[in-house]
Design a protein around this motif. Structure first.
Motif, PDB file in Angstrom:
ATOM      1  N   GLY A  68      60.783   0.301  -9.559  1.00 31.69           N
ATOM      2  CA  GLY A  68      62.205   0.540  -9.309  1.00 31.69           C
ATOM      3  C   GLY A  68      62.551   0.788  -7.856  1.00 31.69           C
ATOM      4  O   GLY A  68      63.728   0.821  -7.499  1.00 31.69           O
ATOM      5  N   LEU A  69      61.564   0.992  -7.016  1.00 33.08           N
ATOM      6  CA  LEU A  69      61.800   1.160  -5.584  1.00 33.08           C
ATOM      7  C   LEU A  69      61.832  -0.210  -4.911  1.00 33.08           C
ATOM      8  O   LEU A  69      61.527  -1.223  -5.539  1.00 33.08           O
ATOM      9  CB  LEU A  69      60.707   2.041  -4.972  1.00 33.08           C
ATOM     10  CG  LEU A  69      60.602   3.454  -5.531  1.00 33.08           C
ATOM     11  CD1 LEU A  69      59.377   4.162  -4.962  1.00 33.08           C
ATOM     12  CD2 LEU A  69      61.867   4.249  -5.263  1.00 33.08           C
ATOM     13  N   GLU A 128      69.328   4.746  -3.682  1.00 34.47           N
ATOM     14  CA  GLU A 128      70.347   5.393  -2.856  1.00 34.47           C
ATOM     15  C   GLU A 128      70.120   5.095  -1.377  1.00 34.47           C
ATOM     16  O   GLU A 128      70.776   5.676  -0.523  1.00 34.47           O
ATOM     17  CB  GLU A 128      70.348   6.909  -3.086  1.00 34.47           C
ATOM     18  CG  GLU A 128      70.948   7.316  -4.430  1.00 34.47           C
ATOM     19  CD  GLU A 128      69.981   7.083  -5.591  1.00 34.47           C
ATOM     20  OE1 GLU A 128      68.776   7.374  -5.451  1.00 34.47           O
ATOM     21  OE2 GLU A 128      70.437   6.580  -6.636  1.00 34.47           O
ATOM     22  N   LEU A 129      69.161   4.218  -1.065  1.00 32.55           N
ATOM     23  CA  LEU A 129      68.832   3.803   0.298  1.00 32.55           C
ATOM     24  C   LEU A 129      68.212   4.927   1.123  1.00 32.55           C
ATOM     25  O   LEU A 129      68.370   4.991   2.338  1.00 32.55           O
ATOM     26  CB  LEU A 129      70.052   3.204   1.004  1.00 32.55           C
ATOM     27  CG  LEU A 129      70.535   1.898   0.367  1.00 32.55           C
ATOM     28  CD1 LEU A 129      72.001   1.666   0.659  1.00 32.55           C
ATOM     29  CD2 LEU A 129      69.711   0.724   0.847  1.00 32.55           C
ATOM     30  N   THR A 130      67.472   5.810   0.454  1.00 36.91           N
ATOM     31  CA  THR A 130      66.729   6.863   1.128  1.00 36.91           C
ATOM     32  C   THR A 130      65.279   6.412   1.260  1.00 36.91           C
ATOM     33  O   THR A 130      64.694   5.893   0.308  1.00 36.91           O
ATOM     34  CB  THR A 130      66.795   8.183   0.325  1.00 36.91           C
ATOM     35  OG1 THR A 130      68.168   8.569   0.220  1.00 36.91           O
ATOM     36  CG2 THR A 130      66.004   9.285   0.999  1.00 36.91           C
ATOM     37  N   SER A 136      68.198   8.589   5.375  1.00 36.75           N
ATOM     38  CA  SER A 136      69.049   7.679   4.610  1.00 36.75           C
ATOM     39  C   SER A 136      69.411   6.500   5.496  1.00 36.75           C
ATOM     40  O   SER A 136      69.814   6.690   6.652  1.00 36.75           O
ATOM     41  CB  SER A 136      70.324   8.390   4.169  1.00 36.75           C
ATOM     42  OG  SER A 136      71.273   7.445   3.691  1.00 36.75           O
ATOM     43  N   LEU A 137      69.291   5.291   4.969  1.00 39.20           N
ATOM     44  CA  LEU A 137      69.671   4.116   5.751  1.00 39.20           C
ATOM     45  C   LEU A 137      71.180   4.006   5.924  1.00 39.20           C
ATOM     46  O   LEU A 137      71.637   3.259   6.786  1.00 39.20           O
ATOM     47  CB  LEU A 137      69.134   2.841   5.095  1.00 39.20           C
ATOM     48  CG  LEU A 137      67.628   2.654   5.147  1.00 39.20           C
ATOM     49  CD1 LEU A 137      67.223   1.374   4.419  1.00 39.20           C
ATOM     50  CD2 LEU A 137      67.116   2.618   6.576  1.00 39.20           C
ATOM     51  N   ALA A 164      69.731  -4.897   6.800  1.00 38.04           N
ATOM     52  CA  ALA A 164      68.829  -5.722   5.990  1.00 38.04           C
ATOM     53  C   ALA A 164      68.774  -5.194   4.559  1.00 38.04           C
ATOM     54  O   ALA A 164      68.765  -5.963   3.594  1.00 38.04           O
ATOM     55  CB  ALA A 164      67.429  -5.755   6.605  1.00 38.04           C
ATOM     56  N   ALA A 165      68.759  -3.879   4.404  1.00 38.28           N
ATOM     57  CA  ALA A 165      68.731  -3.276   3.068  1.00 38.28           C
ATOM     58  C   ALA A 165      70.022  -3.573   2.316  1.00 38.28           C
ATOM     59  O   ALA A 165      69.990  -3.906   1.126  1.00 38.28           O
ATOM     60  CB  ALA A 165      68.500  -1.771   3.167  1.00 38.28           C
ATOM     61  N   ILE A 166      71.148  -3.466   2.986  1.00 38.91           N
ATOM     62  CA  ILE A 166      72.433  -3.764   2.335  1.00 38.91           C
ATOM     63  C   ILE A 166      72.449  -5.215   1.873  1.00 38.91           C
ATOM     64  O   ILE A 166      72.877  -5.517   0.749  1.00 38.91           O
ATOM     65  CB  ILE A 166      73.616  -3.477   3.284  1.00 38.91           C
ATOM     66  CG1 ILE A 166      73.712  -1.988   3.595  1.00 38.91           C
ATOM     67  CG2 ILE A 166      74.929  -4.014   2.717  1.00 38.91           C
ATOM     68  CD1 ILE A 166      74.057  -1.104   2.410  1.00 38.91           C
ATOM     69  N   GLN A 167      71.984  -6.130   2.715  1.00 41.05           N
ATOM     70  CA  GLN A 167      71.924  -7.536   2.316  1.00 41.05           C
ATOM     71  C   GLN A 167      71.000  -7.728   1.119  1.00 41.05           C
ATOM     72  O   GLN A 167      71.292  -8.499   0.209  1.00 41.05           O
ATOM     73  CB  GLN A 167      71.464  -8.416   3.482  1.00 41.05           C
ATOM     74  CG  GLN A 167      72.512  -8.614   4.544  1.00 41.05           C
ATOM     75  CD  GLN A 167      73.728  -9.336   4.011  1.00 41.05           C
ATOM     76  OE1 GLN A 167      73.635 -10.340   3.313  1.00 41.05           O
ATOM     77  NE2 GLN A 167      74.903  -8.812   4.321  1.00 41.05           N
ATOM     78  N   ALA A 168      69.875  -7.021   1.123  1.00 36.13           N
ATOM     79  CA  ALA A 168      68.930  -7.132   0.000  1.00 36.13           C
ATOM     80  C   ALA A 168      69.553  -6.611  -1.290  1.00 36.13           C
ATOM     81  O   ALA A 168      69.357  -7.195  -2.364  1.00 36.13           O
ATOM     82  CB  ALA A 168      67.651  -6.375   0.323  1.00 36.13           C
ATOM     83  N   PHE A 169      70.294  -5.520  -1.198  1.00 37.30           N
ATOM     84  CA  PHE A 169      70.895  -4.894  -2.375  1.00 37.30           C
ATOM     85  C   PHE A 169      72.136  -5.632  -2.878  1.00 37.30           C
ATOM     86  O   PHE A 169      72.501  -5.497  -4.040  1.00 37.30           O
ATOM     87  CB  PHE A 169      71.261  -3.448  -2.067  1.00 37.30           C
ATOM     88  CG  PHE A 169      70.108  -2.468  -2.213  1.00 37.30           C
ATOM     89  CD1 PHE A 169      68.788  -2.850  -2.115  1.00 37.30           C
ATOM     90  CD2 PHE A 169      70.379  -1.125  -2.432  1.00 37.30           C
ATOM     91  CE1 PHE A 169      67.751  -1.935  -2.236  1.00 37.30           C
ATOM     92  CE2 PHE A 169      69.352  -0.196  -2.563  1.00 37.30           C
ATOM     93  CZ  PHE A 169      68.038  -0.604  -2.471  1.00 37.30           C
ATOM     94  N   ALA A 170      72.802  -6.397  -2.004  1.00 35.60           N
ATOM     95  CA  ALA A 170      74.056  -7.061  -2.383  1.00 35.60           C
ATOM     96  C   ALA A 170      73.838  -7.994  -3.568  1.00 35.60           C
ATOM     97  O   ALA A 170      72.936  -8.830  -3.562  1.00 35.60           O
ATOM     98  CB  ALA A 170      74.632  -7.828  -1.197  1.00 35.60           C
ATOM     99  N   ASN A 171      74.657  -7.827  -4.565  1.00 35.98           N
ATOM    100  CA  ASN A 171      74.641  -8.597  -5.815  1.00 35.98           C
ATOM    101  C   ASN A 171      73.428  -8.320  -6.681  1.00 35.98           C
ATOM    102  O   ASN A 171      73.248  -8.964  -7.707  1.00 35.98           O
ATOM    103  CB  ASN A 171      74.770 -10.104  -5.558  1.00 35.98           C
ATOM    104  CG  ASN A 171      76.178 -10.472  -5.177  1.00 35.98           C
ATOM    105  OD1 ASN A 171      77.128  -9.982  -5.767  1.00 35.98           O
ATOM    106  ND2 ASN A 171      76.317 -11.313  -4.174  1.00 35.98           N
TER     107      ASN A 171
END
Length: 187
Positions: A27-28, A68-70, A101-102, A133-140
């Motif tokens: 899950g990480l 949570e991007l930590t 936190s990112l 990069a994390a936001i892009q990875a998490f998007a959708n």
């Protein structure tokens, strides 16, 4: 639109930054980042000659983040450095990223913990690209952008007002998210 045609020139140096995001079975998520610097010609350093075409820097950083991007784990590796035995001993310091936190004061925390002589300039610079990069990875995947849902969205999409193109008072929001377009009050 591409860049304009360049004037005649000769390649002397290439810096490459790559970030890959992996969803783990537990899950990480892992973000594996790499920065390389390569000179086209031989370069003489205080530590000796580096042959052209071989990396002057080849540095890696892996962070593990929760939903949570930590940052819950971090490690760094220095496979090529200009001063072997000196530059490559700082890698364990990047464990200090754990707990940051990112999405909340990441760059300030990074600077506080690893700037200057507390870290490697190049690894610390590489770490600065990890939030987006994390936001892009998490998007959708983790963060639902709700693209394509049109005007049926119950909540304002997270990406509005995060950049110039998707500013709330701009034409892209008016076209793709008309319910959420900001209008100015006229007198």
């Amino acid at each position: 639109m591409p860049l304009s045609p360049p004037v005649p020139r000769a390649l002397r140096h290439t810096r490459a930054i790559q970030v890959e995001a992996f969803k783990r079975d537990d899950g990480l998520w892992d973000l594996d980042a790499r920065i390389t610097d390569v000179k086209e010609n031989d370069v003489t350093l205080a530590s000796g000659v580096r042959t052209g075409g071989t990396p002057l820097h080849e540095l890696s950083l892996r962070i593990t983040i929760d939903l949570e991007l930590t940052i819950v784990d971090a490690e760094a590796a220095s496979d090529a450095v200009p001063y072997p035995g000196y530059c490559d001993v700082i890698s364990p310091a990047y464990k200090q990223l754990v707990g940051l936190s990112l999405v909340k004061d990441f760059r300030a925390g990074l600077k506080e913990r690893l700037s200057g002589v507390l870290g490697c300039t190049h690894l610390t610079e590489l770490a600065q690209v990890l939030p987006t990069a994390a936001i892009q990875a998490f998007a959708n995947d983790v963060i639902k952008t709700r693209d394509g849902a049109g005007d049926l969205l119950p909540n304002r999409p997270f990406q509005i007002d995060k950049c110039y193109g998707l500013r709330a008072d701009g034409p892209a929001v008016a076209m793709y998210y008309p319910r959420w377009v900001a209008t100015t009050a006229s007198s």
